[in-house]
Design a protein around this motif. Structure first.
Motif, PDB file in Angstrom:
ATOM      1  N   GLY A 222      15.925  87.238  35.887  1.00  0.00           N
ATOM      2  CA  GLY A 222      15.105  86.035  35.904  1.00  0.00           C
ATOM      3  C   GLY A 222      15.852  84.786  36.314  1.00  0.00           C
ATOM      4  O   GLY A 222      15.347  83.686  36.131  1.00  0.00           O
ATOM      5  N   GLY A 223      17.041  84.942  36.841  1.00  0.00           N
ATOM      6  CA  GLY A 223      17.848  83.774  37.201  1.00  0.00           C
ATOM      7  C   GLY A 223      19.044  83.665  36.283  1.00  0.00           C
ATOM      8  O   GLY A 223      19.194  84.402  35.304  1.00  0.00           O
ATOM      9  N   GLU A 224      19.916  82.782  36.583  1.00  0.00           N
ATOM     10  CA  GLU A 224      21.149  82.629  35.820  1.00  0.00           C
ATOM     11  C   GLU A 224      20.852  82.170  34.393  1.00  0.00           C
ATOM     12  O   GLU A 224      20.068  81.260  34.167  1.00  0.00           O
ATOM     13  N   ARG A 225      21.498  82.839  33.410  1.00  0.00           N
ATOM     14  CA  ARG A 225      21.374  82.459  32.011  1.00  0.00           C
ATOM     15  C   ARG A 225      22.690  81.836  31.555  1.00  0.00           C
ATOM     16  O   ARG A 225      23.761  82.269  31.956  1.00  0.00           O
ATOM     17  N   HIS A 226      22.586  80.826  30.697  1.00  0.00           N
ATOM     18  CA  HIS A 226      23.774  80.155  30.171  1.00  0.00           C
ATOM     19  C   HIS A 226      23.876  80.434  28.674  1.00  0.00           C
ATOM     20  O   HIS A 226      22.873  80.352  27.952  1.00  0.00           O
ATOM     21  N   VAL A 227      25.078  80.784  28.232  1.00  0.00           N
ATOM     22  CA  VAL A 227      25.312  81.029  26.812  1.00  0.00           C
ATOM     23  C   VAL A 227      26.513  80.207  26.365  1.00  0.00           C
ATOM     24  O   VAL A 227      27.410  79.897  27.161  1.00  0.00           O
ATOM     25  N   GLU A 228      26.500  79.858  25.091  1.00  0.00           N
ATOM     26  CA  GLU A 228      27.671  79.255  24.476  1.00  0.00           C
ATOM     27  C   GLU A 228      28.089  80.135  23.320  1.00  0.00           C
ATOM     28  O   GLU A 228      27.239  80.757  22.659  1.00  0.00           O
ATOM     29  N   ALA A 229      29.379  80.214  23.078  1.00  0.00           N
ATOM     30  CA  ALA A 229      29.899  81.084  22.025  1.00  0.00           C
ATOM     31  C   ALA A 229      30.841  80.293  21.132  1.00  0.00           C
ATOM     32  O   ALA A 229      31.567  79.405  21.597  1.00  0.00           O
ATOM     33  N   ARG A 230      30.819  80.618  19.846  1.00  0.00           N
ATOM     34  CA  ARG A 230      31.762  80.090  18.867  1.00  0.00           C
ATOM     35  C   ARG A 230      32.459  81.282  18.222  1.00  0.00           C
ATOM     36  O   ARG A 230      31.805  82.162  17.672  1.00  0.00           O
ATOM     37  N   VAL A 231      33.786  81.288  18.295  1.00  0.00           N
ATOM     38  CA  VAL A 231      34.585  82.372  17.722  1.00  0.00           C
ATOM     39  C   VAL A 231      35.431  81.764  16.615  1.00  0.00           C
ATOM     40  O   VAL A 231      36.170  80.800  16.853  1.00  0.00           O
TER      41      VAL A 231
END
Length: 729
Positions: A300-309
């Motif tokens: 569906g197009g580019e997806r953006h994610v953010e992660a916290r480790v």
């Protein structure tokens, strides 16, 4: 405590072995009872499960007839540091009881029906609970001092009894009670065994309580873990997944099968998994939170994610992954809106400057072109002066074209909108466009079907097509392919396209409901393409990438102004070396375009009607009066609206057939003048003239015909428009 008075000589269990052998049997029995109790408590998961086995072990191995377990109500909490002797409860309740196989069932039921009263000192269970120490009695119902006399004669259950407290932390949780119809010895060893059993039960109660609390805390933690809306992983020191919530980001293609024991690279897209593993190692070693953002390609197009480790318990690492695609889109939309707002404000400021210049400049051009045409008419075809006059008028026409571009760019040119079929406009221009771009460029024209109509200024639409085609031609200096096509569509369908639209649009320009709302004009070239910096300045006036003298930088700025003023917007999609596509979105309307039959226009003639000319510029007013008087019209002239109204009041109701007024004047503008003049002379026609319309015509009545002549115009054009209006009477 001393037990001499509780162990009367001669009161022994019937059948006990004499001497040392009896003591050995007693020790073995007590040890067996202790082991059986320990086993029952270790194997059980709760006191309710362990109690029957514990009581049965005490009966079987110690030789008592009845064993009962009493618990305090409410059960004391494990919290608090109050001394054990201070523990109190509102009541004690028998929760479990067992009797020997030969025991009296009715007597056992009677025991279970009885509830000890803590206040009674003679109550064995209550005393043990209050004192927090074992209590032994050789005769339950008799007097201790006379136990030798009465014990042998005591009926039922009154021969021996023992109560042992169950310590649980700082409090007493309950009591174990033993009863026998036969006499028993209350020696120190027996009491220690029973006290040990009570302590084991208390320790088991604390252990079960701690296990329940731990299970509850673990359950709450797990429920909290699974309630987190983000995708969560818990990794061990080897960076393997030991726990996770249900995958919620299907767009990331998270594996649906069991994930325990796997690595991040096995369950997430490779590049994202690798970045998260590196971040997890860094968080584990540094003991600090590590944050990152990543773009993931999806259907569906580019997806953006953010992660916290972040570091977690027992050397583990917690990974939280959140889909921020919608937030990014919202932020990008807000950024584009702010950019459009700044662009609109900049264009507004430039437009005001251009409009002010154009107003005065068009007045000067009006005089130059008007008198130039009059001069050419007076000179013979062979006159050298005629050729000079033609050069002057040609220069004036080029200057007029420049001011028209400025006004279109600034959205201050008054539009003459009409309902059009865009296909007809594009096809009519095809031959001219081919001549314009040359033979080394392959022009293809593709028009869509059933597009509906648009409402625009035809000359302005032609200007848009012309400017876009010229821009595409200049982007292909060595030839190429140029495609002009029409279709239906909506903005935003191409993720790679950049949108250019006014910050605010009028409600009147909203597209028609139902179906694709916009008619789309696309111009695609196979030229050099543009970089990001060029795109960011694309529609700025006087910005050009062409060599000096090859362009004014107003072509695309004019396109932007015309499209914006027509209620549309523009999208541009370009890549260096791969060409450019301009998409112009114009609102579709429900009305149908009407094709007027072409007819030859006769040369304008004069007339004998009376015209009131109102113009604040003396030179322009003098020129117009001169032109009209030469064609036989009666002319009245005024330099302001106030002067014109006074003249109308003085001349009478039928003195004027047509009011010709400038729109923008100091004091009373042309529209206000026309409204008041028509109120006085309802039969009078109105012809507006203007160098630029600004906002004077905003909100004009839709049922009143509006005639506007844009400056600069020629005497021929003025005569034609004037005659057309007067002939409609």
């Amino acid at each position: 405590m001393p037990h001499d008075d509780l162990d009367p000589e001669g009161q022994v269990h019937a059948g006990a072995a004499p001497g040392g052998l009896a003591e050995v049997h007693q020790a073995e029995a007590r040890l067996a009872a202790h082991l059986a109790t320990t086993s029952a408590l270790c194997e059980a998961a709760s006191l309710a499960e362990a109690a029957p086995r514990v009581l049965a072990a005490l009966i079987d191995h110690l030789g008592w007839d009845v064993a009962a377990l009493w618990l305090a109500e409410p059960e004391p909490s494990a919290a608090g540091d109050a001394p054990r002797s201070a523990a109190r409860a509102s009541a004690l309740r028998c929760v479990e009881a067992r009797s020997a196989a030969h025991g009296d069932r009715e007597a056992l039921a009677e025991v279970l029906r009885q509830g000890p009263t803590l206040a009674a000192e003679s109550d064995l269970v209550g005393e043990a609970f209050q004192r927090g120490a074992p209590v032994f009695r050789a005769s339950v119902g008799g007097v201790v001092d006379d136990v030798d006399e009465h014990a042998a004669r005591a009926p039922g259950w009154e021969r021996a009894a023992c109560a042992v407290p169950i310590p649980c932390g700082p409090r007493v949780a309950g009591v174990i009670e033993l009863r026998s119809r036969a006499p028993h010895r209350g020696d120190e060893q027996l009491l220690r065994v029973l006290a040990s059993v009570g302590s084991q039960i208390g320790q088991s109660i604390e252990r079960w309580r701690a296990e329940r609390e731990s299970a509850r805390a673990t359950g709450e933690l797990r429920a909290l873990f699974h309630a987190i809306p983000d995708l969560c992983f818990r990794l061990d020191a080897e960076m393997q997944i030991v726990d996770y919530n249900q995958p919620r980001l299907s767009e990331l293609h998270v594996a649906a099968e069991a994930l325990s024991g796997k690595r991040m690279t096995e369950v997430l897209p490779l590049e994202l998994g690798e970045r998260l593993e590196r971040a997890s190692q860094e968080a584990h070693e540094a003991g600090a939170v590590v944050a990152l953002e990543h773009a993931v390609a999806s259907a569906g197009g580019e997806r953006h994610v953010e992660a916290r480790v972040m570091p977690f318990l027992e050397g583990h690492v917690l990974v939280l992954v959140r889909d921020i695609t919608e937030r990014r889109r919202t932020e990008e939309a807000l950024r584009q809106r702010e950019e459009r707002s700044r662009e609109s404000q900049k264009m507004e400021a430039l437009g005001r400057l251009a409009g002010g210049i154009a107003h005065d400049f068009n007045n000067m051009l009006m005089v130059m072109l008007g008198y130039g045409e009059l001069l050419i008419r007076r000179l013979g075809p062979d006159s050298a002066l005629r050729r000079d006059a033609l050069q002057v008028t040609k220069a004036g026409e080029r200057a007029a074209a420049l001011t028209r571009q400025l006004l279109a760019m600034s959205r201050r040119k008054a539009l003459q909108r009409e309902v059009l079929d865009i296909n007809a406009v594009v096809l009519d221009m095809q031959t001219m466009l081919q001549r314009l771009i040359g033979e080394d460029i392959d022009l293809q024209t593709n028009v869509g079907r059933d597009l509906g109509s648009i409402k625009v200024d035809k000359s302005q639409l032609e200007q848009v097509v012309l400017n876009l085609v010229v821009n595409a031609r200049d982007a292909m200096p060595r030839g190429g392919k140029l495609v002009v096509e029409t279709s239906l569509g909506e903005p935003g369908e191409s993720p790679a396209a950049r949108s250019f639209a006014p910050a605010e649009r009028d409600d009147d320009d909203a597209p028609a409901a139902g179906g694709p709302p916009y008619v789309v004009l696309s111009v695609t070239d196979s030229g050099n393409g543009m970089d990001h910096d060029t795109l960011s300045h694309l529609f700025e006036p006087f910005f050009t990438t062409k060599a000096r003298g090859k362009g004014t930088g107003l072509g695309l700025a004019t396109v932007y102004g015309i499209v914006s003023q027509s209620g549309g917007l523009i999208e541009v999609e370009s890549e260096l070396g791969r060409g450019t596509t301009f998409r112009v979105y114009l609102p579709r309307v429900e009305e149908r375009a009407e094709v007027a039959p072409a007819r030859a226009r006769p040369s304008p003639v004069g007339g004998d009607e009376t015209v009131l000319v109102v113009e604040d510029d003396d030179a322009v007013r003098k020129l117009i009066v001169d032109v009209l008087e030469r064609r036989g019209y009666g002319v009245l002239s005024a330099a302001s609206g106030e002067e014109a109204l006074a003249m109308l009041a003085r001349e009478g109701e039928d003195a004027v057939d047509l009011l010709l007024t400038d729109l923008v004047m100091p004091g009373m503008n042309g529209r206000e003048l026309a409204e008041r003049a028509v109120a006085i002379h309802p039969r009078a026609r109105v012809l507006y003239i203007s160098g630029y319309a600004e906002d004077v015509l905003a909100g004009a009545e839709p049922d009143r015909e509006l005639a506007l002549l844009q400056k600069p115009f020629t005497p021929e054009t003025l005569a034609q428009r004037l005659r057309d209006l007067l002939d409609r009477r």
